[in-house]
Design an enzyme around this catalytic site. Structure first.
Site, mmCIF file in Angstrom:
data_model
loop_
_atom_site.group_PDB
_atom_site.id
_atom_site.type_symbol
_atom_site.label_atom_id
_atom_site.label_comp_id
_atom_site.label_asym_id
_atom_site.label_seq_id
_atom_site.Cartn_x
_atom_site.Cartn_y
_atom_site.Cartn_z
ATOM 1 N N GLY A 126 52.170 9.009 3.850
ATOM 2 C CA GLY A 126 53.156 8.690 2.830
ATOM 3 C C GLY A 126 53.243 9.694 1.720
ATOM 4 N N CYS A 127 52.530 10.799 1.788
ATOM 5 C CA CYS A 127 52.555 11.768 0.691
ATOM 6 C C CYS A 127 53.441 12.925 1.076
ATOM 7 C CB CYS A 127 51.153 12.261 0.369
ATOM 8 S SG CYS A 127 51.117 13.447 -0.974
ATOM 9 N N GLY A 128 54.535 13.101 0.381
ATOM 10 C CA GLY A 128 55.465 14.147 0.760
ATOM 11 C C GLY A 128 55.409 15.377 -0.103
#
Length: 294
Positions: A126-128
């Site tokens: 979920g870390c972009g």
């Protein structure tokens, strides 16, 4: 999307290892109302997916091991590595011992620009924005979206209601996000699931480009909150309306406003909230309350 030509996505390379299952059954101990019981639960898989361009690794993202080619294509577009599907010469998927490699070969002019601004992304779920070396890169303006689409509140709610029954992996695990493209007269035309909300949206962008959808005719439906990078990626998709289950961030609102995107969030069965460009939502039939509501 300005270029809807189907990209040359190749077949997967010969594999010595089977592709990972997107979910697996695990043992667990349940405690409910002071009662302890043994059992199992289905949980989603997380797999490292390395995205390489002309032999150079650009990012390793933790993702659900499905729709990898669509993920690679969408990632290349939403990250600005290529401007159009035609800039991608081939995409290969290879299952290796430690994960999956998505190998993209792009036009040399794109590779030169990519090399000049290459940044490492070691992405936990979920870390972009992990590893972004430039703060300006993290808050870059979204592409300007123009479309004449106008929807009723009922059409927004119908699109969100239609998404739930299609989320097969989430029905099994209750632990993954979804992104979908819907048109008011056709319903949901494409849907992607992933443990990462950014990954789900990248997969959806890849699907939309591959199928050649005219995304100015529909809306983006999200099961997650709306952060700035979700708006940035949505602008590449080209839809003028976003409908999301959770609330947006302040920066996401400012970015959507500047990009010309109608941002609807906190979508529930009885309604939703509009944060930007409300002119695309036909509110004439809805009762407007002028009292201030916090």
């Amino acid at each position: 999307m300005t270029d809807t030509r189907e990209p040359p996505i190749t077949c997967a390379l010969p594999q010595d290892l089977p592709a990972p299952d997107p979910a697996r059954r695990v043992a667990r101990v349940q405690v409910r109302d002071d009662v302890v019981s043994q059992g199992t639960r289905t949980v989603p898989e997380e797999t490292p997916v390395a995205l390489t361009f002309n032999g150079t690794t650009h990012a390793v993202m933790m993702a659900t091991p499905t729709d990898i080619r669509a993920f690679a294509l969408g990632f290349a577009l939403t990250e600005g590595i290529v401007a159009a599907p035609a800039d991608i010469l081939s995409i290969d998927e290879l299952v290796v011992e430690d994960g999956i490699e998505a190998r993209l070969w792009i036009a040399e002019e794109n590779m030169r620009g990519f090399s000049a601004r290459r940044r490492a992304l070691a992405g936990p779920t979920g870390c972009g924005l992990c590893g972004v070396e430039s703060l300006a890169e993290a808050v870059k303006p979204a592409a300007r979206v123009t479309c004449n689409l106008r929807l009723t509140p009922a059409e927004i709610l119908a699109a969100m209601a239609a998404l739930g029954p299609l989320q097969g992996l989430n029905h099994e695990t209750r632990a993954v996000h979804a992104a979908a493209y819907a048109e008011p007269d056709a319903g949901i035309l494409a849907m992607a699931e992933d443990v990462g909300r950014h990954n789900a949206l990248d997969k959806l962008v890849g699907m939309a480009v591959t199928h050649g959808f005219d995304t100015s005719k529909g809306l983006l439906v999200l099961t997650s909150r709306v952060s700035v990078e979700m708006v940035q990626k949505a602008s590449v998709l080209g839809t003028g309306i976003i409908a999301a289950v959770s609330a947006p961030t302040a920066l996401a609102i400012r970015t959507a406003e500047a990009a010309g995107i109608t941002l609807c969030a906190v979508v529930r069965a009885d309604g939703f909230e509009i944060f930007t460009h409300p002119e695309r939502i036909a509110l004439a039939s809805a009762q407007e309350r002028h009292a201030h509501v916090a």
